[in-house]
Design a protein around this motif. Structure first.
Motif, PDB file in Angstrom:
ATOM      1  N   LEU A  70       0.573  -1.085  -0.148  1.00 59.63           N
ATOM      2  CA  LEU A  70      -0.128   0.169  -0.090  1.00 59.63           C
ATOM      3  C   LEU A  70       1.050   1.460   0.083  1.00 59.63           C
ATOM      4  CD1 LEU A  70      -2.578  -1.359   2.723  1.00 59.63           C
ATOM      5  CD2 LEU A  70      -2.570  -1.167   0.002  1.00 59.63           C
ATOM      6  N   ARG A  71       2.128   0.974   0.203  1.00 60.30           N
ATOM      7  CA  ARG A  71       2.805   2.456   0.181  1.00 60.30           C
ATOM      8  C   ARG A  71       4.285   2.431  -1.171  1.00 60.30           C
ATOM      9  NH1 ARG A  71      -0.827   3.300   3.263  1.00 60.30           N
ATOM     10  NH2 ARG A  71      -0.586   4.551   5.195  1.00 60.30           N
ATOM     11  N   HIS A  72       3.353   2.131  -1.939  1.00 61.30           N
ATOM     12  CA  HIS A  72       4.210   1.630  -3.134  1.00 61.30           C
ATOM     13  C   HIS A  72       4.849   3.682  -3.601  1.00 61.30           C
ATOM     14  CE1 HIS A  72       3.857  -2.174  -4.459  1.00 61.30           C
ATOM     15  NE2 HIS A  72       2.723  -1.943  -4.440  1.00 61.30           N
ATOM     16  N   ASP A  73       3.410   4.169  -3.281  1.00 57.57           N
ATOM     17  CA  ASP A  73       4.331   5.671  -3.867  1.00 57.57           C
ATOM     18  C   ASP A  73       5.010   7.005  -2.396  1.00 57.57           C
ATOM     19  OD1 ASP A  73       2.420   5.773  -1.905  1.00 57.57           O
ATOM     20  OD2 ASP A  73       1.202   7.277  -3.026  1.00 57.57           O
ATOM     21  N   ARG A  74       5.640   6.147  -1.579  1.00 52.03           N
ATOM     22  CA  ARG A  74       6.370   6.374  -0.478  1.00 52.03           C
ATOM     23  C   ARG A  74       7.388   6.121  -0.557  1.00 52.03           C
ATOM     24  NH1 ARG A  74       3.043   7.877   3.498  1.00 52.03           N
ATOM     25  NH2 ARG A  74       0.367   7.862   3.004  1.00 52.03           N
ATOM     26  N   VAL A  75       7.826   5.925  -1.787  1.00 54.23           N
ATOM     27  CA  VAL A  75       9.022   4.959  -1.884  1.00 54.23           C
ATOM     28  C   VAL A  75      10.009   6.018  -2.519  1.00 54.23           C
ATOM     29  CG1 VAL A  75      10.712   3.295  -2.464  1.00 54.23           C
ATOM     30  CG2 VAL A  75       8.819   2.800  -1.670  1.00 54.23           C
ATOM     31  N   ALA A  76      11.033   6.880  -1.965  1.00 57.51           N
ATOM     32  CA  ALA A  76      11.312   8.143  -2.739  1.00 57.51           C
ATOM     33  C   ALA A  76      12.395   7.692  -3.591  1.00 57.51           C
ATOM     34  CB  ALA A  76      12.843   8.092  -1.497  1.00 57.51           C
ATOM     35  N   ASP A  77      12.159   8.632  -5.159  1.00 58.07           N
ATOM     36  CA  ASP A  77      12.667   7.918  -6.415  1.00 58.07           C
ATOM     37  C   ASP A  77      13.992   8.035  -5.922  1.00 58.07           C
ATOM     38  OD1 ASP A  77      10.377   9.066  -6.965  1.00 58.07           O
ATOM     39  OD2 ASP A  77      11.517  11.306  -8.056  1.00 58.07           O
ATOM     40  N   GLU A  78      15.340   8.588  -5.465  1.00 64.66           N
ATOM     41  CA  GLU A  78      16.657   8.702  -5.284  1.00 64.66           C
ATOM     42  C   GLU A  78      16.789   6.960  -4.700  1.00 64.66           C
ATOM     43  OE1 GLU A  78      15.507  11.166  -1.877  1.00 64.66           O
ATOM     44  OE2 GLU A  78      15.124  10.508  -4.143  1.00 64.66           O
ATOM     45  N   VAL A  79      15.747   5.834  -4.361  1.00 61.45           N
ATOM     46  CA  VAL A  79      16.065   5.111  -3.315  1.00 61.45           C
ATOM     47  C   VAL A  79      15.738   3.856  -4.760  1.00 61.45           C
ATOM     48  CG1 VAL A  79      15.266   3.227  -1.833  1.00 61.45           C
ATOM     49  CG2 VAL A  79      15.822   5.588  -1.392  1.00 61.45           C
ATOM     50  N   VAL A  80      14.555   4.315  -5.609  1.00 60.95           N
ATOM     51  CA  VAL A  80      13.924   3.681  -6.688  1.00 60.95           C
ATOM     52  C   VAL A  80      15.787   3.321  -7.583  1.00 60.95           C
ATOM     53  CG1 VAL A  80      12.682   3.133  -8.153  1.00 60.95           C
ATOM     54  CG2 VAL A  80      11.892   3.981  -6.276  1.00 60.95           C
ATOM     55  N   GLU A  81      16.316   4.388  -7.710  1.00 61.39           N
ATOM     56  CA  GLU A  81      17.246   4.933  -8.698  1.00 61.39           C
ATOM     57  C   GLU A  81      18.512   4.042  -8.350  1.00 61.39           C
ATOM     58  OE1 GLU A  81      19.725   5.237 -11.989  1.00 61.39           O
ATOM     59  OE2 GLU A  81      17.914   5.355 -11.513  1.00 61.39           O
ATOM     60  N   ARG A  82      18.789   4.439  -7.021  1.00 58.15           N
ATOM     61  CA  ARG A  82      19.653   3.215  -6.216  1.00 58.15           C
ATOM     62  C   ARG A  82      20.042   1.995  -6.408  1.00 58.15           C
ATOM     63  NH1 ARG A  82      19.723   5.199  -0.630  1.00 58.15           N
ATOM     64  NH2 ARG A  82      20.716   7.414  -1.440  1.00 58.15           N
ATOM     65  N   VAL A  83      18.342   1.289  -6.239  1.00 59.29           N
ATOM     66  CA  VAL A  83      18.312   0.027  -6.217  1.00 59.29           C
ATOM     67  C   VAL A  83      18.700  -0.688  -7.668  1.00 59.29           C
ATOM     68  CG1 VAL A  83      16.528  -2.086  -5.955  1.00 59.29           C
ATOM     69  CG2 VAL A  83      16.639  -0.103  -4.113  1.00 59.29           C
ATOM     70  N   ARG A  84      17.962   0.940  -8.334  1.00 57.65           N
ATOM     71  CA  ARG A  84      17.929  -0.220  -9.985  1.00 57.65           C
ATOM     72  C   ARG A  84      19.823  -0.130 -10.512  1.00 57.65           C
ATOM     73  NH1 ARG A  84      18.327   1.767 -15.030  1.00 57.65           N
ATOM     74  NH2 ARG A  84      19.507   3.838 -14.451  1.00 57.65           N
ATOM     75  N   ARG A  85      20.265   1.039  -9.835  1.00 58.53           N
ATOM     76  CA  ARG A  85      21.726   0.650  -9.949  1.00 58.53           C
ATOM     77  C   ARG A  85      22.184  -0.654  -9.608  1.00 58.53           C
ATOM     78  NH1 ARG A  85      24.892   4.101  -8.346  1.00 58.53           N
ATOM     79  NH2 ARG A  85      23.909   4.565  -7.290  1.00 58.53           N
ATOM     80  N   HIS A  86      22.308  -0.850  -8.765  1.00 60.83           N
ATOM     81  CA  HIS A  86      22.701  -1.810  -8.044  1.00 60.83           C
ATOM     82  C   HIS A  86      22.278  -3.662  -8.578  1.00 60.83           C
ATOM     83  CE1 HIS A  86      24.917  -0.579  -4.864  1.00 60.83           C
ATOM     84  NE2 HIS A  86      24.224   0.395  -5.127  1.00 60.83           N
ATOM     85  N   VAL A  87      21.113  -3.482  -8.844  1.00 60.41           N
ATOM     86  CA  VAL A  87      20.274  -4.669  -9.993  1.00 60.41           C
ATOM     87  C   VAL A  87      21.852  -4.904 -10.871  1.00 60.41           C
ATOM     88  CG1 VAL A  87      18.273  -5.913 -10.690  1.00 60.41           C
ATOM     89  CG2 VAL A  87      18.003  -4.360  -8.390  1.00 60.41           C
ATOM     90  N   LEU A  88      21.206  -3.694 -11.818  1.00 58.05           N
ATOM     91  CA  LEU A  88      22.502  -3.713 -13.416  1.00 58.05           C
ATOM     92  C   LEU A  88      23.430  -4.232 -13.125  1.00 58.05           C
ATOM     93  CD1 LEU A  88      20.696  -0.442 -15.161  1.00 58.05           C
ATOM     94  CD2 LEU A  88      20.070  -2.865 -14.848  1.00 58.05           C
ATOM     95  N   ALA A  89      23.841  -3.857 -11.694  1.00 63.36           N
ATOM     96  CA  ALA A  89      25.959  -4.588 -11.701  1.00 63.36           C
ATOM     97  C   ALA A  89      26.012  -5.223 -11.065  1.00 63.36           C
ATOM     98  CB  ALA A  89      26.175  -2.882 -10.657  1.00 63.36           C
ATOM     99  N   GLY A  90      24.510  -6.762 -10.692  1.00 62.93           N
ATOM    100  CA  GLY A  90      24.521  -7.464 -10.310  1.00 62.93           C
ATOM    101  C   GLY A  90      23.250  -8.191  -9.044  1.00 62.93           C
ATOM    102  N   MET A  91      23.645  -7.498  -8.234  1.00 63.51           N
ATOM    103  CA  MET A  91      22.648  -7.402  -7.560  1.00 63.51           C
ATOM    104  C   MET A  91      20.673  -8.109  -8.023  1.00 63.51           C
ATOM    105  SD  MET A  91      21.212  -4.911  -3.804  1.00 63.51           S
ATOM    106  CE  MET A  91      19.916  -4.555  -4.939  1.00 63.51           C
ATOM    107  N   GLY A  92      21.266  -9.013  -6.787  1.00 66.51           N
ATOM    108  CA  GLY A  92      19.717 -10.159  -7.184  1.00 66.51           C
ATOM    109  C   GLY A  92      18.331  -8.958  -6.295  1.00 66.51           C
ATOM    110  N   LEU A  93      17.522  -9.232  -7.281  1.00 69.34           N
ATOM    111  CA  LEU A  93      16.045  -8.511  -7.014  1.00 69.34           C
ATOM    112  C   LEU A  93      15.064 -10.098  -6.389  1.00 69.34           C
ATOM    113  CD1 LEU A  93      14.490  -6.421  -5.350  1.00 69.34           C
ATOM    114  CD2 LEU A  93      14.089  -5.847  -7.757  1.00 69.34           C
ATOM    115  N   VAL A  94      14.346  -9.975  -5.572  1.00 65.74           N
ATOM    116  CA  VAL A  94      13.299 -10.925  -5.025  1.00 65.74           C
ATOM    117  C   VAL A  94      11.766 -10.259  -4.780  1.00 65.74           C
ATOM    118  CG1 VAL A  94      12.349 -12.794  -4.534  1.00 65.74           C
ATOM    119  CG2 VAL A  94      14.978 -12.799  -4.985  1.00 65.74           C
ATOM    120  N   LEU A  95      11.282  -9.899  -5.902  1.00 68.03           N
ATOM    121  CA  LEU A  95       9.783  -9.161  -5.581  1.00 68.03           C
ATOM    122  C   LEU A  95       8.689 -10.548  -4.857  1.00 68.03           C
ATOM    123  CD1 LEU A  95      10.177  -7.200  -9.007  1.00 68.03           C
ATOM    124  CD2 LEU A  95      10.189  -6.404  -6.762  1.00 68.03           C
ATOM    125  N   LEU A  96       7.702 -10.037  -4.038  1.00 70.37           N
ATOM    126  CA  LEU A  96       7.605 -11.296  -2.960  1.00 70.37           C
ATOM    127  C   LEU A  96       5.757  -9.763  -3.633  1.00 70.37           C
ATOM    128  CD1 LEU A  96       9.821 -11.799  -0.215  1.00 70.37           C
ATOM    129  CD2 LEU A  96       9.223 -12.702  -1.838  1.00 70.37           C
TER     130      LEU A  96
END
Length: 256
Positions: free
Chosen positions: A73-99
């Protein structure tokens, strides 16, 4: 292996029904299942929405091999800079599991490039989670099907790109089906969506779901520690590679 479990941690504190199922939060149950699976072979941390930087600082992500993400219920509360930070780390090799409903999270949209919306949903449905790739490492040790007496129906079409690897399909009481275990490669990282996990039921305490989560973590983990590549790189003189640090050797027993 270092695992981080992120949870918006809202309904467990605001809804007594959910608090009764997960008194310490969904993240605590997922983390406990991973600890049970890996024992001393993995470090496990948790982070929540209300922490500074949502608990996902550059330092935390740099030390994370696989990030588990639960949200509703709080997708819109996640800051843009955190979304971008996580995205960069996934592209660099970190795994992400969407539950579960994290398939609707902004990080899912950012990495998959679609709306990630399902066509319909219904609470209280029995779930039969069928393995369609029985030789896959994610299916190791799992019954076929996994039966959940009560969960939540998500209906097709699900607006996601065709998965690079499809491991599970779930059938529901009303006849609907869902591609419920999907894997994608994004840059150097791996992304997996596991649909099971509605908050009204103790699904993350189920032994088969806990085994599936451990198997998914092994699949999603990078072979070597990931490193974010900066947008700008310095000019490199001839022979620069002779003094460059060598790539670390894979950790024994780790995925890949």
């Amino acid at each position: 292996m270092q695992l981080t479990v992120w949870n918006e941690y809202h309904q467990e504190r605001s809804d007594p029904r959910i608090a009764a199922v997960y008194p310490d939060g969904i993240h605590a149950s997922v983390a406990a299942g991973l600890a049970e699976y890996f024992g001393a072979n993995a470090g496990i941390g948790t982070a929540t929405l209300d922490q500074p930087e949502h608990g996902l600082t550059e330092e935390v992500l740099a030390g994370t091999d696989v990030l588990f993400w639960w949200a509703h219920l709080r997708h819109d509360r996640v800051a843009d800079e955190v979304v971008e930070r996580v995205r960069r780390h996934v592209l660099a090799g970190m795994g992400l599991v969407l539950l579960h409903s994290a398939i609707n999270a902004r990080i899912a949209e950012a990495l998959l490039g679609t709306s990630c919306r399902m066509s319909c949903w219904r609470h209280g449905d029995r779930e039969l989670i069928w393995t369609v790739e029985p030789g896959h490492e994610i299916a190791d040790g799992l019954p076929n099907p996994i039966e959940l007496p009560a969960g939540e129906m998500y209906g097709e079409p699900l607006d996601v790109p065709a998965p690079d690897e499809l491991i599970f399909i779930t059938g529901y009481s009303g006849g609907e089906v869902l591609r419920s275990g999907c894997g994608w490669r994004r840059g150097r990282g791996r992304v997996f969506f596991l649909a099971a996990g509605h908050e009204e039921y103790p699904i993350y305490d189920h032994p088969d779901i806990r085994r599936a989560l451990g198997n998914i973590a092994r699949w999603a983990a990078p072979a070597t520690p990931h490193r974010v590549i900066e947008a700008r790189v310095p000019n490199s003189p001839e022979g620069w590679w002779r003094d460059a640090p060598s790539v670390p050797e894979p950790v024994e027993g780790q995925a890949r």
